[in-house]
Design a protein around this motif. Structure first.
Motif, PDB file in Angstrom:
ATOM      1  N   GLN A   1       0.843  -1.180   0.000  1.00 51.95           N
ATOM      2  CA  GLN A   1       0.000   0.000   0.000  1.00 51.95           C
ATOM      3  C   GLN A   1       0.884   1.236   0.000  1.00 51.95           C
ATOM      4  O   GLN A   1       1.724   1.421   0.883  1.00 51.95           O
ATOM      5  CB  GLN A   1      -0.925   0.037   1.224  1.00 51.95           C
ATOM      6  N   HIS A   2       0.706   2.086  -1.003  1.00 55.80           N
ATOM      7  CA  HIS A   2       1.443   3.340  -1.104  1.00 55.80           C
ATOM      8  C   HIS A   2       0.523   4.474  -0.652  1.00 55.80           C
ATOM      9  O   HIS A   2      -0.634   4.532  -1.064  1.00 55.80           O
ATOM     10  CB  HIS A   2       1.864   3.615  -2.546  1.00 55.80           C
ATOM     11  N   ILE A   3       1.031   5.366   0.142  1.00 56.94           N
ATOM     12  CA  ILE A   3       0.268   6.533   0.576  1.00 56.94           C
ATOM     13  C   ILE A   3       1.076   7.778   0.246  1.00 56.94           C
ATOM     14  O   ILE A   3       2.188   7.971   0.751  1.00 56.94           O
ATOM     15  CB  ILE A   3      -0.047   6.483   2.079  1.00 56.94           C
ATOM     16  N   ALA A   4       0.527   8.609  -0.635  1.00 57.50           N
ATOM     17  CA  ALA A   4       1.230   9.817  -1.062  1.00 57.50           C
ATOM     18  C   ALA A   4       1.121  10.941  -0.042  1.00 57.50           C
ATOM     19  O   ALA A   4       2.047  11.718   0.139  1.00 57.50           O
ATOM     20  CB  ALA A   4       0.696  10.281  -2.414  1.00 57.50           C
ATOM     21  N   ASP A   5      -0.037  11.031   0.625  1.00 54.63           N
ATOM     22  CA  ASP A   5      -0.241  12.096   1.610  1.00 54.63           C
ATOM     23  C   ASP A   5      -1.276  11.613   2.619  1.00 54.63           C
ATOM     24  O   ASP A   5      -2.443  11.435   2.279  1.00 54.63           O
ATOM     25  CB  ASP A   5      -0.725  13.377   0.924  1.00 54.63           C
ATOM     26  N   PRO A   6      -0.891  11.368   3.873  1.00 54.15           N
ATOM     27  CA  PRO A   6      -1.819  10.868   4.887  1.00 54.15           C
ATOM     28  C   PRO A   6      -3.046  11.750   5.094  1.00 54.15           C
ATOM     29  O   PRO A   6      -4.083  11.273   5.564  1.00 54.15           O
ATOM     30  CB  PRO A   6      -0.962  10.812   6.156  1.00 54.15           C
ATOM     31  N   SER A   7      -2.965  13.029   4.742  1.00 48.19           N
ATOM     32  CA  SER A   7      -4.088  13.941   4.948  1.00 48.19           C
ATOM     33  C   SER A   7      -5.168  13.769   3.884  1.00 48.19           C
ATOM     34  O   SER A   7      -6.289  14.241   4.049  1.00 48.19           O
ATOM     35  CB  SER A   7      -3.606  15.390   4.954  1.00 48.19           C
ATOM     36  N   LYS A   8      -4.833  13.087   2.776  1.00 48.70           N
ATOM     37  CA  LYS A   8      -5.783  12.880   1.683  1.00 48.70           C
ATOM     38  C   LYS A   8      -6.236  11.424   1.709  1.00 48.70           C
ATOM     39  O   LYS A   8      -5.732  10.582   0.979  1.00 48.70           O
ATOM     40  CB  LYS A   8      -5.143  13.228   0.339  1.00 48.70           C
ATOM     41  N   THR A   9      -7.197  11.137   2.572  1.00 47.09           N
ATOM     42  CA  THR A   9      -7.610   9.753   2.776  1.00 47.09           C
ATOM     43  C   THR A   9      -8.334   9.157   1.580  1.00 47.09           C
ATOM     44  O   THR A   9      -8.371   7.936   1.405  1.00 47.09           O
ATOM     45  CB  THR A   9      -8.529   9.656   4.013  1.00 47.09           C
ATOM     46  N   SER A  10      -8.947   9.981   0.726  1.00 46.64           N
ATOM     47  CA  SER A  10      -9.695   9.464  -0.414  1.00 46.64           C
ATOM     48  C   SER A  10      -8.965   9.683  -1.729  1.00 46.64           C
ATOM     49  O   SER A  10      -9.518   9.430  -2.790  1.00 46.64           O
ATOM     50  CB  SER A  10     -11.073  10.153  -0.492  1.00 46.64           C
ATOM     51  N   ASP A  11      -7.729  10.139  -1.664  1.00 50.04           N
ATOM     52  CA  ASP A  11      -6.972  10.411  -2.883  1.00 50.04           C
ATOM     53  C   ASP A  11      -5.507  10.083  -2.626  1.00 50.04           C
ATOM     54  O   ASP A  11      -5.013  10.158  -1.505  1.00 50.04           O
ATOM     55  CB  ASP A  11      -7.112  11.883  -3.283  1.00 50.04           C
ATOM     56  N   GLY A  12      -4.808   9.705  -3.680  1.00 52.80           N
ATOM     57  CA  GLY A  12      -3.404   9.371  -3.512  1.00 52.80           C
ATOM     58  C   GLY A  12      -3.194   8.001  -2.902  1.00 52.80           C
ATOM     59  O   GLY A  12      -2.263   7.789  -2.130  1.00 52.80           O
ATOM     60  N   LEU A  13      -4.065   7.027  -3.241  1.00 51.79           N
ATOM     61  CA  LEU A  13      -3.916   5.656  -2.767  1.00 51.79           C
ATOM     62  C   LEU A  13      -3.428   4.793  -3.925  1.00 51.79           C
ATOM     63  O   LEU A  13      -4.029   4.768  -4.992  1.00 51.79           O
ATOM     64  CB  LEU A  13      -5.251   5.114  -2.241  1.00 51.79           C
ATOM     65  N   PHE A  14      -2.317   4.093  -3.700  1.00 55.54           N
ATOM     66  CA  PHE A  14      -1.729   3.257  -4.732  1.00 55.54           C
ATOM     67  C   PHE A  14      -1.524   1.861  -4.158  1.00 55.54           C
ATOM     68  O   PHE A  14      -0.888   1.698  -3.122  1.00 55.54           O
ATOM     69  CB  PHE A  14      -0.393   3.833  -5.202  1.00 55.54           C
ATOM     70  N   LEU A  15      -2.046   0.858  -4.844  1.00 56.32           N
ATOM     71  CA  LEU A  15      -1.908  -0.529  -4.408  1.00 56.32           C
ATOM     72  C   LEU A  15      -1.111  -1.319  -5.439  1.00 56.32           C
ATOM     73  O   LEU A  15      -1.366  -1.222  -6.648  1.00 56.32           O
ATOM     74  CB  LEU A  15      -3.280  -1.183  -4.211  1.00 56.32           C
ATOM     75  N   TYR A  16      -0.158  -2.104  -4.959  1.00 54.50           N
ATOM     76  CA  TYR A  16       0.615  -3.001  -5.816  1.00 54.50           C
ATOM     77  C   TYR A  16       0.302  -4.426  -5.420  1.00 54.50           C
ATOM     78  O   TYR A  16       0.414  -4.802  -4.253  1.00 54.50           O
ATOM     79  CB  TYR A  16       2.116  -2.735  -5.656  1.00 54.50           C
ATOM     80  N   PHE A  17      -0.119  -5.232  -6.405  1.00 55.17           N
ATOM     81  CA  PHE A  17      -0.414  -6.638  -6.191  1.00 55.17           C
ATOM     82  C   PHE A  17       0.689  -7.462  -6.844  1.00 55.17           C
ATOM     83  O   PHE A  17       0.836  -7.457  -8.070  1.00 55.17           O
ATOM     84  CB  PHE A  17      -1.772  -7.008  -6.808  1.00 55.17           C
ATOM     85  N   PHE A  18       1.473  -8.154  -6.047  1.00 51.54           N
ATOM     86  CA  PHE A  18       2.558  -8.977  -6.581  1.00 51.54           C
ATOM     87  C   PHE A  18       1.999 -10.038  -7.533  1.00 51.54           C
ATOM     88  O   PHE A  18       1.017 -10.703  -7.195  1.00 51.54           O
ATOM     89  CB  PHE A  18       3.289  -9.659  -5.420  1.00 51.54           C
ATOM     90  N   PRO A  19       2.559 -10.189  -8.754  1.00 51.55           N
ATOM     91  CA  PRO A  19       3.820  -9.591  -9.174  1.00 51.55           C
ATOM     92  C   PRO A  19       3.738  -8.360 -10.091  1.00 51.55           C
ATOM     93  O   PRO A  19       4.661  -7.571 -10.138  1.00 51.55           O
ATOM     94  CB  PRO A  19       4.476 -10.742  -9.946  1.00 51.55           C
ATOM     95  N   ILE A  20       2.634  -8.158 -10.869  1.00 50.67           N
ATOM     96  CA  ILE A  20       2.706  -7.166 -11.958  1.00 50.67           C
ATOM     97  C   ILE A  20       1.551  -6.177 -12.017  1.00 50.67           C
ATOM     98  O   ILE A  20       1.482  -5.389 -12.960  1.00 50.67           O
ATOM     99  CB  ILE A  20       2.780  -7.872 -13.331  1.00 50.67           C
ATOM    100  N   CYS A  21       0.648  -6.177 -11.050  1.00 50.22           N
ATOM    101  CA  CYS A  21      -0.582  -5.398 -11.182  1.00 50.22           C
ATOM    102  C   CYS A  21      -0.657  -4.272 -10.157  1.00 50.22           C
ATOM    103  O   CYS A  21      -0.163  -4.399  -9.032  1.00 50.22           O
ATOM    104  CB  CYS A  21      -1.808  -6.304 -11.028  1.00 50.22           C
ATOM    105  N   THR A  22      -1.322  -3.183 -10.545  1.00 54.25           N
ATOM    106  CA  THR A  22      -1.495  -2.048  -9.644  1.00 54.25           C
ATOM    107  C   THR A  22      -2.921  -1.515  -9.730  1.00 54.25           C
ATOM    108  O   THR A  22      -3.638  -1.762 -10.700  1.00 54.25           O
ATOM    109  CB  THR A  22      -0.540  -0.899  -9.989  1.00 54.25           C
ATOM    110  N   LEU A  23      -3.321  -0.761  -8.723  1.00 56.16           N
ATOM    111  CA  LEU A  23      -4.592  -0.042  -8.699  1.00 56.16           C
ATOM    112  C   LEU A  23      -4.328   1.306  -8.052  1.00 56.16           C
ATOM    113  O   LEU A  23      -3.859   1.373  -6.910  1.00 56.16           O
ATOM    114  CB  LEU A  23      -5.647  -0.820  -7.911  1.00 56.16           C
ATOM    115  N   ASN A  24      -4.623   2.389  -8.773  1.00 56.27           N
ATOM    116  CA  ASN A  24      -4.207   3.716  -8.345  1.00 56.27           C
ATOM    117  C   ASN A  24      -5.392   4.676  -8.332  1.00 56.27           C
ATOM    118  O   ASN A  24      -6.065   4.848  -9.347  1.00 56.27           O
ATOM    119  CB  ASN A  24      -3.137   4.245  -9.300  1.00 56.27           C
ATOM    120  N   VAL A  25      -5.631   5.294  -7.188  1.00 56.46           N
ATOM    121  CA  VAL A  25      -6.705   6.271  -7.044  1.00 56.46           C
ATOM    122  C   VAL A  25      -6.065   7.626  -6.781  1.00 56.46           C
ATOM    123  O   VAL A  25      -5.541   7.883  -5.691  1.00 56.46           O
ATOM    124  CB  VAL A  25      -7.651   5.896  -5.887  1.00 56.46           C
TER     125      VAL A  25
END
Length: 326
Positions: free
Chosen positions: A176-200
């Motif tokens: 789980q990637h968090i770009a800014d803790p203050s933006k709970t509904s934005d800047g969320l990046f998920l990496y699923f091993f090995p090759i997939c991502t989901l980015n909000v």
């Protein structure tokens, strides 16, 4: 004092023999993210995926009048090989490439606790694109799993999501990637091993898969984009996220040239700022070593049955920790 954590050697990004072992060790034993249910709402048009030379087909047979519906979604392999698939309560679809993968719950321990806090059925699918690049799949994942390069490579992205706040939390098979803790509904990046991502981020949602080619030095990038705004609003969002993707693409092709040309062999990872890279590369290494030992044992047993004994040459550590598959 602990020795510094080192990257995978360049051979792991260039060797055909290692890639084939990696395919059996990693891809055929993993779960792969295909998309939220809104990706599969065109009942007349199946969605086709090709991951590590396995073709998957997703169909939705539920009635058109039902709107956003997941009851009729099925996944199957084109060659009729048996696979597994799973739809999370939040609306995310995953699939395996074979029955060699463990159960979804065993593979993605704790993932649904995180994803169930978000309703992924709200943003409609707007566009998908695909193109090939001259780089190993791990070259792209290296870049996604850290943000040290963001400030100088992605100036527009860094303006909205300063690297100062960027952090990565690793779990058994996802990050789980968090770009800014203050933006709970934005800047969320998920990496699923090995090759997939989901980015909000940027007002929309996107995902990508870095699908390995038939040789280690190239991959196919597949992107899906989701947005609930007007056409003009979507195009503005699309332009923003595409700029980031194109910047990464250029960086990866140049990095792969360095790997194949001998400019780069192996390096040291920052255990804090590059913990995401350390996490996924360590898992790749563990999977490959485990698969090698498994196949070595099988071959030894076969030789013993045929000739009453014997062995095989092993997987050795070459220069700079490179693995030799013989």
């Amino acid at each position: 004092m602990d020795s510094p954590s080192r990257t995978l050697p360049a051979s792991w990004f260039c060797s055909p023999a290692l890639y084939q072992l990696e395919r059996r060790a990693v891809f055929l034993k993993s779960w792969h993210f295909l998309g939220p249910v809104t990706r599969f709402q065109d009942r007349k048009k199946p969605v086709i995926y090709e991951i590590s030379q396995v073709t998957l087909i997703v169909e939705n047979s539920s009635p058109e009048s039902d709107g956003i519906n997941s009851d009729g979604i099925i996944v199957y392999a084109e060659d009729k090989a048996k696979i597994k698939y799973h739809l999370t309560p939040s609306g995310l679809l995953f699939s395996t490439l074979s029955l060699d993968a463990p159960s979804f719950e065993e593979y993605f321990v704790g993932l649904e606790v995180l994803t169930n806090t978000v309703d992924f059925t709200k943003l409609p699918h707007r566009r998908s694109i695909s193109y090939s690049g001259r780089f190993n799949w791990k070259t792209m994942i290296d870049g996604f799993q850290e943000c040290l390069h963001c400030q100088y490579t992605h100036p527009t992205f860094s303006k909205y999501y300063p690297p100062t706040f960027y952090s990565v939390t690793n779990h058994s098979t996802f990050s789980q990637h968090i770009a800014d803790p203050s933006k709970t509904s934005d800047g969320l990046f998920l990496y699923f091993f090995p090759i997939c991502t989901l980015n909000v981020y940027g007002g929309g949602m996107s995902s990508f898969r870095t699908c390995p080619g038939t040789e280690p030095g190239w991959s196919r990038m597949e992107f899906d984009y989701y947005h609930s705004g007007t056409e003009a609003e979507f195009e503005e969002y699309f332009k923003f996220v595409r700029q980031v993707a194109l910047e990464d693409f250029e960086l990866c092709e140049k990095a792969q040239q360095g790997l194949e040309g001998g400019v780069y062999g192996e390096g040291v990872l920052n255990p804090v700022k590059e913990n995401g890279v350390l996490f996924y590369q360590r898992r790749v290494r563990e999977c490959v070593y485990r698969q090698f030992e498994l196949e070595k044992k099988v071959k030894e047993e076969e030789r013993e049955k045929e000739a009453g004994g014997g062995g095989m040459q092993g997987l050795g550590e070459g220069k700079n920790g490179a693995v030799a598959v013989q």
